[in-house]
Design a protein around this motif. Sequence first.
Motif, PDB file in Angstrom:
ATOM      1  N   THR A   1       0.854  -1.181   0.000  1.00  0.00           N
ATOM      2  CA  THR A   1       0.000   0.000   0.000  1.00  0.00           C
ATOM      3  C   THR A   1       0.893   1.235   0.000  1.00  0.00           C
TER       4      THR A   1
ATOM      5  N   LEU B   1      -5.169  -0.028  -0.917  1.00  0.00           N
ATOM      6  CA  LEU B   1      -5.114   1.015   0.100  1.00  0.00           C
ATOM      7  C   LEU B   1      -5.398   0.394   1.461  1.00  0.00           C
TER       8      LEU B   1
ATOM      9  N   ASP C   1      -6.975   0.183   5.153  1.00  0.00           N
ATOM     10  CA  ASP C   1      -8.325   0.555   5.565  1.00  0.00           C
ATOM     11  C   ASP C   1      -8.313   1.653   6.627  1.00  0.00           C
ATOM     12  N   GLU C   2      -9.458   2.338   6.726  1.00  0.00           N
ATOM     13  CA  GLU C   2      -9.598   3.413   7.710  1.00  0.00           C
ATOM     14  C   GLU C   2     -10.071   2.903   9.064  1.00  0.00           C
TER      15      GLU C   2
ATOM     16  N   ARG D   1      -5.059   3.784   7.210  1.00  0.00           N
ATOM     17  CA  ARG D   1      -4.829   4.617   6.024  1.00  0.00           C
ATOM     18  C   ARG D   1      -4.191   5.952   6.413  1.00  0.00           C
TER      19      ARG D   1
END
Length: 593
Positions: free
Chosen positions: A213, A234, A236-237, A294
């Motif tokens: 990522t 990406l 993750d949040e 992220r």
Amino acid sequence: MMLFSRRRIWLLIFAAILFFFYRSFQSLNSAGPVPPIPASFRWSSFKFHHPVTSMHQLPTGKPLALPRVQNTFGTESASQRTLRLTRQKAVKDAFQRCWNSYRDRAWMSDELTPVTGEHVNTFGGWGATLVDSLDTLWIMGLRAEFDEAVAAASNISFEISSLPESTTREINVFETNIRYLGGFLAAYDLSNDDRLLKKAIEVGNMLYVAFDTPNRMPITRWKPHAAARGKKQLADEHVLLAEIGSFSLEFIRLSLLTGDPKWYDAVQRIMDLLQKQQQKSKLPGMWPVVVNARAKDFTQHKDYTLGAMADSLYEYLPKTYALAGGLLPMYKDMYKASMETAIRYNLFRPMLPDEKDVLISGMVILNTDRGETVAQIRPEGQHLVCFAGGMLALGGRLIQNQTHVEKGEKLTDGCVWAYQAMPFGIMPETFYMLPCESAEHCPWDESKWRQGVARIAGLDSNKAAPAKIEALIARKRLPKGFTHIPDTRYILRPEAIESVFILYRITGRPDLLESAWAMWEAIDSNTRTELANSALGDVTLTEGKPEKSDSMESFWLGETLKYFYLIFSEPGLISLDEYVFNTEAHPLKRLLP
């Protein structure tokens, strides 16, 4: 030549625009045609979108002589030896029974269903029970079964082209790491069979791609087929703390064995961030259960626990310090700081009818009151958090902090108490208790307990009729001391016997052997099926037997039975001065001077 009318031209233009947006939407959102994955695909030759340009190198230098962990045991008498070996054999017989049923009915699948005798794939379809059991087979001296299992495991392919997307569409990277990578590494550390190291490298190469990522934070719920086809990734949040923070034991051990620092580098990027933000969270010293990978922000959530969703991050701090022979002091520092906070805020003494001085680990929730942040304890005990007693006892020995050892003893004793207090002698998955007002003096007050039961049920404890509260206690089948049991299951978990085993090896307390045997008899007699052992639906029943839920996760053979076997083994078998256990009970060799 016939000319199009202006209206028709606009209709054609409009149709073209619609077609363009349709195709764009389809390419983004549909499961339409995707490029095939070549049969020759290998994770080891994966082309990274975000390759590492500056690699953290493995620590160098001579490992430190860390403090001794295990108790010095004396010579056992003939009667003690006979009793111990009888108990050990009972555990081994149970393991062989389960193993043979798995071999006959679910071979190469993840799990056996112990009531119906079917097979299920819940962890990628790579034979989770097979791999999780490799080191247990070795430890129990089942060499023929071990050799057969290694031969079978050697043929498992983690290359994505050979796997159906039905079982690997999305994998839990954490679970794959602790079960498969940890399983292969431990079996290799015990047997020195190079086939196992080869499989560990294969799994390690696959998991490493989840870190591809922009910020090198891993995707914890990962789609390997999409990655193999070249889709960019990406982080993750919203990520569970345990799932992003529990790679250090397995990844560092793999780097140490291979000399390739890439796995160490992957871990170090996460741990550096955790260390930098440790004192910046809303409960300084600990990290919340949910973090933003992220944004690389591990500080914002309001819930803090040693239990589910966070557990193994804390567990891995002292164990990684030991694994690396003290050459990574940051893990020692992070452990000390986190436990200082946890001991202050998360641990509580429950009010018990026998007034026993034990501890339970709960959840801390931060709220704002008149502009001030207030830490409030949610007194929920979990079977899973029973690991914390062993962690504190082990960590206390490693850093020579007797307070940690004592807190670990009380936490372990709390879990033993919870087993003994239940009708079948088995602790439920989760439960609530009433915290004492004072940790030093906590007399039993039945009226306070009843008020606590009413309060957690949403009743006005001052106005509710005594008969109504009594009916509530009977309906919910609450033994004295418990105010609520929201999850009545027992799913064959190992955490309580794990801490009993570790504490016994550290202190030599003989009563722990008797507690372990009582736990074993209760578990085996109630979970045994014609084929193996099954999870239970409700251990609070006061009549009849609890219903079996036809589930036997791989950790039953990989963890629970292993710890029961080891507590009845000679203390030199898998010494805590030579090995550390990952969170799936896979013993990894420590660096020793």
